[in-house]
Design a protein around this motif. Structure first.
Motif, PDB file in Angstrom:
ATOM      1  N   PRO A  22       7.231  43.796 -21.786  1.00 48.53           N
ATOM      2  CA  PRO A  22       8.263  43.030 -23.100  1.00 48.53           C
ATOM      3  C   PRO A  22       8.356  42.751 -24.600  1.00 48.53           C
ATOM      4  O   PRO A  22       8.398  43.513 -25.585  1.00 48.53           O
ATOM      5  CB  PRO A  22       8.901  41.676 -22.687  1.00 48.53           C
ATOM      6  CG  PRO A  22       8.346  41.698 -20.701  1.00 48.53           C
ATOM      7  CD  PRO A  22       7.004  42.766 -20.676  1.00 48.53           C
ATOM      8  N   LEU A  23       6.206  41.852 -24.587  1.00 52.75           N
ATOM      9  CA  LEU A  23       5.589  42.106 -26.035  1.00 52.75           C
ATOM     10  C   LEU A  23       6.243  43.511 -26.431  1.00 52.75           C
ATOM     11  O   LEU A  23       6.048  43.866 -27.967  1.00 52.75           O
ATOM     12  CB  LEU A  23       4.781  41.551 -25.990  1.00 52.75           C
ATOM     13  CG  LEU A  23       4.745  40.083 -25.491  1.00 52.75           C
ATOM     14  CD1 LEU A  23       3.482  39.289 -25.957  1.00 52.75           C
ATOM     15  CD2 LEU A  23       5.376  39.616 -27.481  1.00 52.75           C
ATOM     16  N   LEU A  24       4.934  44.542 -26.013  1.00 53.63           N
ATOM     17  CA  LEU A  24       5.216  45.703 -26.021  1.00 53.63           C
ATOM     18  C   LEU A  24       5.995  46.386 -26.609  1.00 53.63           C
ATOM     19  O   LEU A  24       6.256  47.129 -27.568  1.00 53.63           O
ATOM     20  CB  LEU A  24       4.140  46.313 -25.283  1.00 53.63           C
ATOM     21  CG  LEU A  24       2.515  46.588 -25.399  1.00 53.63           C
ATOM     22  CD1 LEU A  24       1.998  47.418 -24.638  1.00 53.63           C
ATOM     23  CD2 LEU A  24       2.382  47.339 -26.930  1.00 53.63           C
ATOM     24  N   LEU A  51      -6.724  46.501 -18.877  1.00 50.44           N
ATOM     25  CA  LEU A  51      -6.316  47.948 -17.839  1.00 50.44           C
ATOM     26  C   LEU A  51      -6.605  47.985 -16.956  1.00 50.44           C
ATOM     27  O   LEU A  51      -6.182  48.323 -15.510  1.00 50.44           O
ATOM     28  CB  LEU A  51      -5.507  48.602 -18.596  1.00 50.44           C
ATOM     29  CG  LEU A  51      -3.954  47.731 -19.058  1.00 50.44           C
ATOM     30  CD1 LEU A  51      -3.617  46.913 -20.332  1.00 50.44           C
ATOM     31  CD2 LEU A  51      -2.549  49.364 -19.896  1.00 50.44           C
ATOM     32  N   GLY A  52      -8.281  48.573 -17.005  1.00 52.09           N
ATOM     33  CA  GLY A  52      -8.559  49.356 -15.992  1.00 52.09           C
ATOM     34  C   GLY A  52      -9.178  48.115 -14.868  1.00 52.09           C
ATOM     35  O   GLY A  52      -8.819  48.410 -14.198  1.00 52.09           O
ATOM     36  N   ARG A  53      -9.393  46.892 -15.487  1.00 57.98           N
ATOM     37  CA  ARG A  53      -9.482  45.961 -14.444  1.00 57.98           C
ATOM     38  C   ARG A  53      -8.603  45.935 -13.809  1.00 57.98           C
ATOM     39  O   ARG A  53      -8.425  46.341 -12.158  1.00 57.98           O
ATOM     40  CB  ARG A  53      -9.820  44.657 -15.467  1.00 57.98           C
ATOM     41  CG  ARG A  53     -10.953  44.199 -15.209  1.00 57.98           C
ATOM     42  CD  ARG A  53     -11.574  42.700 -15.404  1.00 57.98           C
ATOM     43  NE  ARG A  53     -13.151  43.149 -16.079  1.00 57.98           N
ATOM     44  CZ  ARG A  53     -13.419  42.693 -16.885  1.00 57.98           C
ATOM     45  NH1 ARG A  53     -12.597  42.723 -18.102  1.00 57.98           N
ATOM     46  NH2 ARG A  53     -14.663  43.219 -18.130  1.00 57.98           N
ATOM     47  N   GLU A  54      -7.012  45.391 -13.942  1.00 53.01           N
ATOM     48  CA  GLU A  54      -6.029  45.073 -13.737  1.00 53.01           C
ATOM     49  C   GLU A  54      -5.795  46.241 -12.817  1.00 53.01           C
ATOM     50  O   GLU A  54      -5.256  46.269 -11.418  1.00 53.01           O
ATOM     51  CB  GLU A  54      -4.697  45.224 -14.728  1.00 53.01           C
ATOM     52  CG  GLU A  54      -3.904  45.364 -14.224  1.00 53.01           C
ATOM     53  CD  GLU A  54      -2.416  45.237 -14.476  1.00 53.01           C
ATOM     54  OE1 GLU A  54      -2.701  45.596 -15.838  1.00 53.01           O
ATOM     55  OE2 GLU A  54      -1.407  45.183 -13.925  1.00 53.01           O
ATOM     56  N   LYS A  55      -6.100  48.133 -12.905  1.00 54.25           N
ATOM     57  CA  LYS A  55      -6.114  48.842 -12.140  1.00 54.25           C
ATOM     58  C   LYS A  55      -6.495  48.708 -10.725  1.00 54.25           C
ATOM     59  O   LYS A  55      -5.391  49.354  -9.628  1.00 54.25           O
ATOM     60  CB  LYS A  55      -5.444  50.099 -13.102  1.00 54.25           C
ATOM     61  CG  LYS A  55      -5.747  50.975 -12.537  1.00 54.25           C
ATOM     62  CD  LYS A  55      -4.478  51.681 -11.964  1.00 54.25           C
ATOM     63  CE  LYS A  55      -3.891  53.315 -11.265  1.00 54.25           C
ATOM     64  NZ  LYS A  55      -2.675  53.462 -10.691  1.00 54.25           N
ATOM     65  N   ALA A  81      -0.658  55.421 -21.321  1.00 51.51           N
ATOM     66  CA  ALA A  81       1.182  56.304 -20.922  1.00 51.51           C
ATOM     67  C   ALA A  81       2.008  54.984 -21.265  1.00 51.51           C
ATOM     68  O   ALA A  81       2.866  55.236 -21.031  1.00 51.51           O
ATOM     69  CB  ALA A  81       1.227  55.996 -19.505  1.00 51.51           C
ATOM     70  N   VAL A  82       1.541  54.187 -21.161  1.00 50.15           N
ATOM     71  CA  VAL A  82       2.322  52.838 -21.854  1.00 50.15           C
ATOM     72  C   VAL A  82       2.939  52.775 -22.279  1.00 50.15           C
ATOM     73  O   VAL A  82       3.989  52.804 -22.891  1.00 50.15           O
ATOM     74  CB  VAL A  82       2.006  51.812 -21.428  1.00 50.15           C
ATOM     75  CG1 VAL A  82       2.288  50.424 -21.867  1.00 50.15           C
ATOM     76  CG2 VAL A  82       1.330  51.391 -19.950  1.00 50.15           C
ATOM     77  N   TYR A  83       2.118  53.045 -23.801  1.00 48.92           N
ATOM     78  CA  TYR A  83       2.064  52.977 -25.408  1.00 48.92           C
ATOM     79  C   TYR A  83       3.539  54.260 -25.318  1.00 48.92           C
ATOM     80  O   TYR A  83       4.663  54.381 -25.685  1.00 48.92           O
ATOM     81  CB  TYR A  83       1.335  53.566 -26.337  1.00 48.92           C
ATOM     82  CG  TYR A  83       0.842  52.320 -26.905  1.00 48.92           C
ATOM     83  CD1 TYR A  83       1.687  51.180 -27.716  1.00 48.92           C
ATOM     84  CD2 TYR A  83       0.386  52.049 -25.888  1.00 48.92           C
ATOM     85  CE1 TYR A  83       1.284  50.358 -28.214  1.00 48.92           C
ATOM     86  CE2 TYR A  83      -0.828  50.616 -26.435  1.00 48.92           C
ATOM     87  CZ  TYR A  83      -0.495  49.448 -27.722  1.00 48.92           C
ATOM     88  OH  TYR A  83      -0.944  48.114 -28.168  1.00 48.92           O
ATOM     89  N   ASP A  84       3.211  55.567 -24.569  1.00 46.85           N
ATOM     90  CA  ASP A  84       4.473  56.799 -25.413  1.00 46.85           C
ATOM     91  C   ASP A  84       5.637  56.525 -24.545  1.00 46.85           C
ATOM     92  O   ASP A  84       6.578  56.587 -25.083  1.00 46.85           O
ATOM     93  CB  ASP A  84       3.689  58.063 -23.858  1.00 46.85           C
ATOM     94  CG  ASP A  84       4.113  59.632 -24.467  1.00 46.85           C
ATOM     95  OD1 ASP A  84       4.090  59.581 -25.562  1.00 46.85           O
ATOM     96  OD2 ASP A  84       4.853  59.541 -22.974  1.00 46.85           O
ATOM     97  N   GLN A  85       5.413  55.685 -23.311  1.00 44.31           N
ATOM     98  CA  GLN A  85       6.687  55.506 -22.814  1.00 44.31           C
ATOM     99  C   GLN A  85       7.483  54.312 -23.591  1.00 44.31           C
ATOM    100  O   GLN A  85       8.455  54.577 -23.772  1.00 44.31           O
ATOM    101  CB  GLN A  85       6.174  54.804 -21.703  1.00 44.31           C
ATOM    102  CG  GLN A  85       7.732  55.349 -20.392  1.00 44.31           C
ATOM    103  CD  GLN A  85       7.199  54.633 -18.742  1.00 44.31           C
ATOM    104  OE1 GLN A  85       6.429  54.061 -18.806  1.00 44.31           O
ATOM    105  NE2 GLN A  85       7.797  55.167 -17.531  1.00 44.31           N
ATOM    106  N   THR A  93       7.190  59.167 -31.100  1.00 46.97           N
ATOM    107  CA  THR A  93       6.429  59.668 -30.621  1.00 46.97           C
ATOM    108  C   THR A  93       4.847  59.071 -31.375  1.00 46.97           C
ATOM    109  O   THR A  93       4.448  58.962 -32.105  1.00 46.97           O
ATOM    110  CB  THR A  93       5.530  61.008 -31.365  1.00 46.97           C
ATOM    111  OG1 THR A  93       7.546  61.794 -31.269  1.00 46.97           O
ATOM    112  CG2 THR A  93       4.855  61.946 -30.512  1.00 46.97           C
ATOM    113  N   VAL A  94       4.249  58.462 -30.165  1.00 45.23           N
ATOM    114  CA  VAL A  94       2.534  58.616 -30.354  1.00 45.23           C
ATOM    115  C   VAL A  94       1.154  58.851 -29.841  1.00 45.23           C
ATOM    116  O   VAL A  94       1.246  60.473 -29.773  1.00 45.23           O
ATOM    117  CB  VAL A  94       2.283  56.874 -29.381  1.00 45.23           C
ATOM    118  CG1 VAL A  94       2.901  55.641 -29.685  1.00 45.23           C
ATOM    119  CG2 VAL A  94       1.960  56.799 -27.752  1.00 45.23           C
ATOM    120  N   ALA A  95       0.278  58.602 -31.026  1.00 46.56           N
ATOM    121  CA  ALA A  95      -0.781  59.980 -30.450  1.00 46.56           C
ATOM    122  C   ALA A  95      -2.135  59.266 -30.085  1.00 46.56           C
ATOM    123  O   ALA A  95      -1.862  57.765 -30.959  1.00 46.56           O
ATOM    124  CB  ALA A  95      -0.945  60.704 -32.113  1.00 46.56           C
TER     125      ALA A  95
END
Ligand code: GLU
Length: 365
Positions: A22-24, A51-55, A81-85, A93-95
């Motif tokens: 939600p913050l993002l 996020l790697g740890r969480e995954k 992937a999260v930022y893109d979505q 668009t993000v890069a």
């Protein structure tokens, strides 16, 4: 305005150990509104390792570098992937841009990174920058995203660096330990006062690597490169929009140099400038009027230098009239002396731009 905003892990996860979308979403909405208002925005984001740890489900791992590099590799693609979505929700668009200190220290890669980032923001794309943790060893890493964001602000000549954090700003003492700690609203002295460095102390955030010290280092670097810097809380409503509108929230650091001065310093700071470009009288006049140097105005190239190196520009009598960052290697320039810019691609097989030295990368002497 060109704005760099740095979002730390504690903000991304809202203080937990998992991503808090939600913050993002809220940052994406604000960023999108800033773009609508004509600003350019670059985000520097942490969170790859978290996020790697969480995954992986929070495994027990050795504390060594390969384990962190592995986590960053897993988390970084997830982060993007999260930022893109999320930015996609606003039609943006993000890069992905991954940098290390080495990329910013070498002149060729500095110039490449700068040109790529500026091309992206000019297309209203939002660059999402992080350190390239998977390949960044101790010698070449920046180490924390506060300093990385200041280096990015310097790289793109940003007007404003916003360090979004979980605290209201910089305090005169640690507010969790001393009840009379005061929020510092503005730092406008030439040097950041010693007491503030002292008060910034160390980090005690569990997940991120930055603390107030790295934020102060970042503010110090940003203001010397001509950018204002603000440390403010990500929990404040519409924080990015309000700061871009000039509202005073958090701690504001005034710039102590103009970005032009800082750029000139960078150009003049080249250890050596072995290359010389001799230009004709027409080019001398054009340069003095503020134009870029085009190949058509060049009459002679001497010395061996690479793209991104600082070179000297001399008039027909051999007097140095300017210094600037070359867009092409000397071996390329020899081949395009006196050529019109639209012939560059046909001659070289590639094209880094119409200019031999862009006006923004030149200092007239
Ligand atoms: N680059 C690190 C990451 O994405 C974070 C560094 C920092 O938080 O300062 O996990």
């Amino acid at each position: 305005m060109r704005i760099v905003a740095k979002i730390g892990t504690s903000t991304l996860t809202n203080g937990t150990s998992c991503l808090a979308p939600p913050l993002l979403v809220d940052f994406a909405r604000q960023t999108s509104e800033l773009l609508d208002a004509g600003h350019q925005v670059l985000l520097v984001t942490s969170g790859a390792i978290a996020l790697g740890r969480e995954k992986l489900g929070f495994p027990q791992l050795p504390k060594d570098i390969p384990a962190k590099q592995m986590l960053a590799a897993i988390g970084q693609s997830r982060l993007m992937a999260v930022y893109d979505q999320i930015f996609g929700l606003y039609g943006r668009t993000v890069a992905q841009i991954l940098l290390t200190r080495r990329d910013l220290e070498r002149r060729r890669s500095y110039l490449n990174a700068r040109n790529a980032l500026i091309a992206l923001v000019e297309q209203k794309v939002v660059p999402i920058v992080n350190e390239n943790d998977t390949v960044a060893t101790e010698e070449i890493r920046v180490g924390d995203n506060d300093n990385l964001s200041a280096l990015v602000a310097n790289l793109v000549d940003a007007d404003l660096l916003i360090l979004v954090t979980d605290q209201a700003g910089l305090y005169t003492a640690d507010p969790r330990k001393e009840s009379d700690a005061q929020l510092v609203s503005e730092v406008s002295t030439g040097e950041i006062p010693e007491e503030l460095w002292h008060a910034a102390g160390g980090s005690d955030s569990r997940l991120g690597t930055g603390g107030m010290v790295t934020k102060l280092q970042a503010a110090d670097l940003a203001r010397r490169s001509g950018a204002a810097c603000i440390i403010a809380s990500g929990k404040e409503h519409d924080i990015l929009l309000r700061l871009a509108n000039g509202e005073k929230v958090g701690t504001y650091f005034t710039p102590v140099a103009s970005s032009m001065e800082s750029r000139k310093r960078y150009i003049l700071s080249a250890r050596r400038a072995p290359g010389v470009l001799k230009v004709d009288d027409g080019a001398v006049r054009a340069l003095r009027r503020g134009a870029s140097l085009l190949p058509i105005g060049m009459t002679e190239v001497s010395g061996t230098f690479g793209r991104g190196d600082t070179v000297r520009v001399c008039d027909p009598t051999g007097t140095e009239i300017a210094r600037g960052i070359a867009n092409y290697d000397s071996s390329d320039l020899v081949r395009i002396v006196r050529c019109p810019s639209d012939a560059i691609e046909a001659i070289l097989g590639y094209h880094f731009g119409d200019e031999v030295i862009h006006h923004n990368n030149m200092v007239l002497l």
